[in-house]
Scaffold this motif. Sequence first.
Motif, PDB file in Angstrom:
ATOM      1  N   SER A  94     -49.188   3.380 -40.518  1.00 18.38           N
ATOM      2  CA  SER A  94     -49.289   3.407 -41.983  1.00 18.38           C
ATOM      3  C   SER A  94     -48.804   2.089 -42.586  1.00 18.38           C
ATOM      4  N   THR A 140     -53.049   8.086 -38.246  1.00 16.70           N
ATOM      5  CA  THR A 140     -52.827   6.674 -37.908  1.00 16.70           C
ATOM      6  C   THR A 140     -52.632   6.526 -36.393  1.00 16.70           C
ATOM      7  N   HIS A 175     -41.797  12.585 -42.433  1.00 17.54           N
ATOM      8  CA  HIS A 175     -43.116  13.115 -42.783  1.00 17.54           C
ATOM      9  C   HIS A 175     -42.968  14.456 -43.493  1.00 17.54           C
TER      10      HIS A 175
HETATM   11  O1  TXA Z   1     -48.354   5.570 -39.140  1.00 22.50           O
HETATM   12  C1  TXA Z   1     -47.132   5.559 -39.020  1.00 22.50           C
HETATM   13  O2  TXA Z   1     -46.377   5.055 -39.878  1.00 22.50           O
HETATM   14  C2  TXA Z   1     -46.526   6.224 -37.775  1.00 22.50           C
HETATM   15  C3  TXA Z   1     -46.892   7.708 -37.811  1.00 22.50           C
HETATM   16  C4  TXA Z   1     -46.262   8.492 -36.713  1.00 22.50           C
HETATM   17  O3  TXA Z   1     -46.565   8.229 -39.069  1.00 22.50           O
HETATM   18  N1  TXA Z   1     -45.116   5.977 -37.680  1.00 22.50           N
HETATM   19  C5  TXA Z   1     -44.597   4.745 -37.435  1.00 22.50           C
HETATM   20  O4  TXA Z   1     -43.220   4.716 -37.347  1.00 22.50           O
HETATM   21  O5  TXA Z   1     -45.279   3.761 -37.296  1.00 22.50           O
HETATM   22  P1  TXA Z   1     -42.417   3.476 -36.729  1.00 22.50           P
HETATM   23  O6  TXA Z   1     -41.027   3.975 -36.607  1.00 22.50           O
HETATM   24  O7  TXA Z   1     -43.060   3.009 -35.510  1.00 22.50           O
HETATM   25  O8  TXA Z   1     -42.439   2.393 -37.867  1.00 22.50           O
HETATM   26  C6  TXA Z   1     -41.693   2.565 -39.061  1.00 22.50           C
HETATM   27  C7  TXA Z   1     -41.448   1.248 -39.717  1.00 22.50           C
HETATM   28  C8  TXA Z   1     -40.451   0.383 -38.945  1.00 22.50           C
HETATM   29  O9  TXA Z   1     -40.893  -0.970 -38.999  1.00 22.50           O
HETATM   30  C9  TXA Z   1     -39.149   0.573 -39.710  1.00 22.50           C
HETATM   31  O10 TXA Z   1     -38.287  -0.537 -39.591  1.00 22.50           O
HETATM   32  C10 TXA Z   1     -39.661   0.740 -41.137  1.00 22.50           C
HETATM   33  O11 TXA Z   1     -40.852   1.502 -41.014  1.00 22.50           O
HETATM   34  N2  TXA Z   1     -38.704   1.502 -41.978  1.00 22.50           N
HETATM   35  C11 TXA Z   1     -38.332   2.798 -41.858  1.00 22.50           C
HETATM   36  N3  TXA Z   1     -37.404   3.115 -42.768  1.00 22.50           N
HETATM   37  C12 TXA Z   1     -37.180   2.004 -43.507  1.00 22.50           C
HETATM   38  C13 TXA Z   1     -36.322   1.690 -44.619  1.00 22.50           C
HETATM   39  N4  TXA Z   1     -35.508   2.583 -45.148  1.00 22.50           N
HETATM   40  N5  TXA Z   1     -36.373   0.419 -45.106  1.00 22.50           N
HETATM   41  C14 TXA Z   1     -37.206  -0.505 -44.577  1.00 22.50           C
HETATM   42  N6  TXA Z   1     -38.032  -0.268 -43.532  1.00 22.50           N
HETATM   43  C15 TXA Z   1     -38.026   0.964 -43.001  1.00 22.50           C
END
Ligand code: TXA
Length: 326
Positions: free
Chosen positions: A187, A41, A73
């Motif tokens: 993702s 991604t 991951h």
């Molecule tokens: O493609 C992707 O998802 C990339 C690659 C590196 O895997 N990662 C990514 O992570 O986009 P990030 O941190 O930029 O986005 C993660 C999203 C955020 O909007 C966060 O608030 C949400 O996922 N998230 C994570 N844990 C959560 C939870 N327990 N409940 C609700 N939302 C959550």
Amino acid sequence: MIFKITFLSNFMKTKIFEQSELKQAAQLIKQGEVVAFPTETVYGLGANALDKHAVKKIFKAKGRPSDNPLIIHIAYKKDVKKLVSSLTPIAKKIIKECWPGPLTIILPKSDIVPYETTAGLETVAIRMPKSPIALSLIKEAGVPIAAPSANISTKPSGTTFDAVHDDFDGKIAGIIKGNKTAIGVESTVIDLTCEPPLLLRPGGMHFETLKKRIPKLQIHKPIKNQKPKSPGQKYKHYAPNAHIILFEKSAYPKLPTYKKNLEKKGKKVAIIHPKNSTNFSKELFSSLRTLDKESTDYILITSIPEKELGLAIMNRIRKAATKIIR
Ligand code: TXA
Ligand code: MG
């Protein structure tokens, strides 16, 4: 002199790893350091998801608010069991049919997952990526890897080695050098802890594909002034320094005059007119970064249909836009 010492103590020599050097990169992860790596991604900023001190380094490097949780991951489907307290039949089905791939699933967390990783939540976001580099790194490290997108908070996600190097050289222990990422947007995030299940963030896995497997799946619409289900949704995102002006289809005829008026005021203007969502998703974040390097003041973007990858692309553009013309 004092200033100089402080500056030096914050600086870190960032090692660049070729794909043949994944073992050394994994060693840094094992030691509690942060290493950026490519996925299918976007690039991720990775650290041992079970080590709260390592996870804190991610938040610091990115300038990310500590109430925005990270995605963990994993390299084997069976590893999900250690990270969650329960798995429903629907979760088992989705894991079986949709992983590895650009899909993150929210599930109730187990005790081994630190609150630093989930930003205090009782739920945890988990994804098994498809990228062979990402999978090998996780396997070599022998620990699940927490990783947000590799970009300074609020900026466009890093989809190329150069973009990640620009943002994080001197701030993290290492970067694995890979190609431009295949999908180019993050993702899809779905929450399977609620009824009906919710799509919190559109992304690389199409809503249409998921809906066939989870007929009850709904797209979550955050309500103003209410605590968002996905903390990431409340923050400004994906924004370059230039102003992004989104032109909805009905407003296309206004674009040429809008451009002329800005240019009359001496502004540097670029137009992005996407044709095909698959090719465009790969280019979106890197073109925003390139236009910033060229000191563009305004980027005028025309909309695309909000289906398949177009749903994720338009979500990112809307969040980055300073103005939407209808
Ligand atoms: O493609 C992707 O998802 C990339 C690659 C590196 O895997 N990662 C990514 O992570 O986009 P990030 O941190 O930029 O986005 C993660 C999203 C955020 O909007 C966060 O608030 C949400 O996922 N998230 C994570 N844990 C959560 C939870 N327990 N409940 C609700 N939302 C959550
Ligand atoms: Mg992100």
